[in-house]
Design a protein around this motif. Structure first.
Motif, mmCIF file in Angstrom:
data_model
loop_
_atom_site.group_PDB
_atom_site.id
_atom_site.type_symbol
_atom_site.label_atom_id
_atom_site.label_comp_id
_atom_site.label_asym_id
_atom_site.label_seq_id
_atom_site.Cartn_x
_atom_site.Cartn_y
_atom_site.Cartn_z
ATOM 1 N N SER A 1 0.683 -1.175 -0.089
ATOM 2 C CA SER A 1 -0.063 -0.012 0.040
ATOM 3 C C SER A 1 0.904 1.337 0.126
ATOM 4 N N GLY A 2 1.066 1.951 1.166
ATOM 5 C CA GLY A 2 1.563 3.211 0.897
ATOM 6 C C GLY A 2 1.793 4.091 2.288
ATOM 7 N N SER A 3 2.510 4.912 2.486
ATOM 8 C CA SER A 3 2.888 5.690 3.804
ATOM 9 C C SER A 3 1.654 6.328 4.329
ATOM 10 N N TRP A 4 0.506 6.529 3.595
ATOM 11 C CA TRP A 4 -0.805 7.508 4.162
ATOM 12 C C TRP A 4 -1.270 6.312 5.180
ATOM 13 N N GLN A 5 -0.872 5.189 5.196
ATOM 14 C CA GLN A 5 -1.640 4.110 6.078
ATOM 15 C C GLN A 5 -1.131 4.147 7.472
#
Length: 423
Positions: free
Chosen positions: A262-266
Motif C-alpha cells: 500500500s503506502g505511507s498514508w496508512q
C-alpha cells in the motif's frame, strides 16, 4: 492570521467570492487529513511577523471542495490565492510561476526539483516554481512482524526480490494459518511500482505513454499467476469491476494478512487501529529485474495566476519551502518531507509511536532511491488513463474474462483513446 472552517463547496465558493484578496491579504484554501491546516495556520503567524502588512486567511475546506469545486472556480478566473491540492498536473495551467518573487530559486530547485517537475507539464522547457509539497507519500509494503516471528520465518532484507518476499509471506501464512499471504491495493498506481521494478518504462523517449512493454508484461504475468495460486488475496482485485478502488487495510489491521502493498498514508491508521494487537513495520520496496521502487505522491500548496498579490504569494511559497518551517509542520502532521535535505536528516515526529516513527523513516529513506520513471509516471498529466486501464483489464485477466494477451492489448488501446480524448 485568520482561520475559517468551511463545510461545503458552496460555502467555499461563496466565501472566496465575497471577500476578494487585497494586496496584503492572501486566501489559502486548505484540506486536511489530520491537522495539516491547523499546523500551517500556526506557522503562518511567523510569516506574518516576518512580512509586516501581509496576512494569510486559512479557509479549511473538505477535500471534495478541492477536487470538485476548486477546478470550476479556477476555470472562471476566481477562487483563493493559494490552495492545498493533489492534482498537480491537472491544475498546473492555473498555477502562478512565483520564480520572479522568490529570493533563492536555486535552493528551492535543489530541495524540491523532483516534485516541482509534476507541475511543469504544459511546456517541455518549463522551469517555473508553481507549488511546494507539504506531504510526500510513497508506496511500499507493510508486514505483520508478529506473524513472521510466530512462523519462525526470517524477514527478507533490503534488496530481496518480489519472488522472495512472496515465498516468505506464503510460508508465514501457511505456518500460522493466516487467511492471506499478500495483498495489493486495487489501483494502477500501486501496480506501477512493481511494474517499473520489473522493467516497465511506461513512456517512450519523447514522453508518450507506451504502457505495455516487456517489463510491464512480466509483472502482469506474475501478478495474475499469484492471484490464481493463492499467493495474493484474489478478492481485492477480483471483488470489484471497472476501475473501482479497493484496499486491504482492514485485513491488515485485523491480523488476517501477512504482507500488504500500500503506502505511507496508512501509517497513522495502523498506529491507531492496530494498537498493541501485533507488531508491524514498513519494509523497503522489493526488487525486480528493473530495480526496487515504489511510486511517489502527495499534496502541495500552489499559488494561482488570478491572485492580485503575486509578490506576496511568492514570498509565502518560499516561506513554506524553508527547511525549518517544513520540519516544524511535518513533525506535527506526521507526514514525509518532500524537501530532500529533510529526507536525509529525518523529522522528530510529535506523539508518534515507535512503529510509526520507524515506518515514516523507512518510506522517507526509500524515496531517494525511487526510479526516475516513478516520478515521471506520477507527474504525467494523463496518468489516470493508464491507472484505470490497468485495473480494469488486469482484473479481467485475473477472473478469466479475457486472456492476459487480450487484456494487455486492450490496455494500450484504452490509454491511446483516453489520451486522444484528453487532447
Amino acid at each position: 492570521m485568520k482561520t475559517r472552517i468551511l463545510l461545503s463547496g458552496i460555502a467555499f465558493a461563496a466565501m472566496t467570492a465575497a471577500v476578494p484578496a487585497s494586496a496584503a491579504e492572501l486566501r489559502f484554501a486548505c484540506y486536511q487529513d489530520g491537522v495539516e491546516c491547523d499546523a500551517w495556520a500556526e506557522a503562518f503567524k511567523t510569516f506574518e511577523a516576518e512580512n509586516a502588512g501581509t496576512t494569510v486567511v486559512v479557509d479549511i475546506v473538505p477535500y471534495k471542495s478541492i477536487v470538485e469545486g476548486l477546478p470550476l472556480q479556477l476555470a472562471s478566473g476566481e477562487g483563493p490565492d493559494l490552495a492545498r491540492v493533489t492534482d498537480l498536473g491537472g491544475l498546473a495551467r492555473y498555477m502562478l510561476d512565483v520564480t520572479p518573487h522568490v529570493s533563492d530559486a536555486a535552493r528551492i530547485e535543489e530541495q524540491y526539483g523532483r516534485t516541482l517537475a509534476w507541475t511543469r507539464v504544459n511546456s517541455p522547457d518549463d522551469k517555473g516554481i508553481y507549488a511546494i509539497m507539504d506531504q510526500q507519500t510513497a508506496t511500499g509494503p507493510f508486514i505483520n512482524t508478529t506473524l513472521f516471528e510466530q512462523a519462525g520465518v526470517a524477514i527478507p532484507g533490503k534488496g530481496a526480490t518480489y519472488a522472495e518476499w512472496a515465498a516468505a509471506a506464503k510460508e508465514v501464512a501457511e505456518k500460522t494459518q493466516t487467511p492471506y499471504a499478500v495483498a495489493m491495493d486495487r489501483t494502477g498506481h500501486r501496480f506501477a511500482g512493481p511494474a517499473i521494478s520489473y522493467g516497465a518504462k511506461y513512456f517512450d523517449a519523447d514522453g508518450n505513454p507506451i504502457t505495455v512493454d516487456d517489463g510491464y508484461r512480466a509483472f502482469a504475468e506474475q501478478f495474475v499467476a499469484w492471484n490464481n495460486d493463492g499467493t495474493v488475496a484474489k478478492e481485492v482485485w477480483a471483488g470489484a469491476g471497472g476501475a473501482t478502488y479497493q484496499d486491504a487495510a482492514k485485513e491488515f489491521t485485523n491480523g488476517s494478512l501477512v504482507m500488504y502493498i500500500s503506502g505511507s498514508w496508512q501509517i497513522g491508521r495502523f498506529g491507531r487501529d492496530v494498537g498493541d494487537a501485533f507488531d508491524w513495520q514498513a519494509v523497503p520496496a522489493p526488487c525486480g529485474p528493473g530495480g526496487c521502487t515504489g511510486i511517489p505522491g502527495g499534496a502541495a500548496i500552489a499559488a494561482f495566476k488570478h491572485t492580485k498579490a503575486p509578490e506576496e504569494a511568492g514570498k509565502l511559497l518560499e516561506f513554506i519551502s524553508r527547511e525549518d518551517v517544513q520540519a516544524k509542520v511535518l513533525a506535527r502532521t506526521k507526514n514525509i518531507p518532500a524537501n530532500q535535505a529533510l529526507q536525509v536528516k529525518g523529522i522528530e515526529y510529535q506523539n508518534a509511536t515507535d512503529a510509526e516513527k520507524a515506518a515514516l523513516t523507512t518510506f522517507a529513506n526509500a524515496l531517494a532511491d525511487f526510479s526516475p520513471v516513478a516520478f515521471q509516471f506520477q507527474g504525467y498529466k494523463n496518468n489516470r488513463a493508464i491507472m484505470n486501464a490497468t485495473v480494469t483489464r488486469i482484473t479481467q485477466a485475473i477472473v478469466g474474462e479475457s486472456t492476459l494477451d487480450e487484456a494487455l492489448a486492450r490496455i494500450d488501446t484504452d490509454v491511446k483513446e483516453a489520451v486522444a480524448a484528453a487532447k
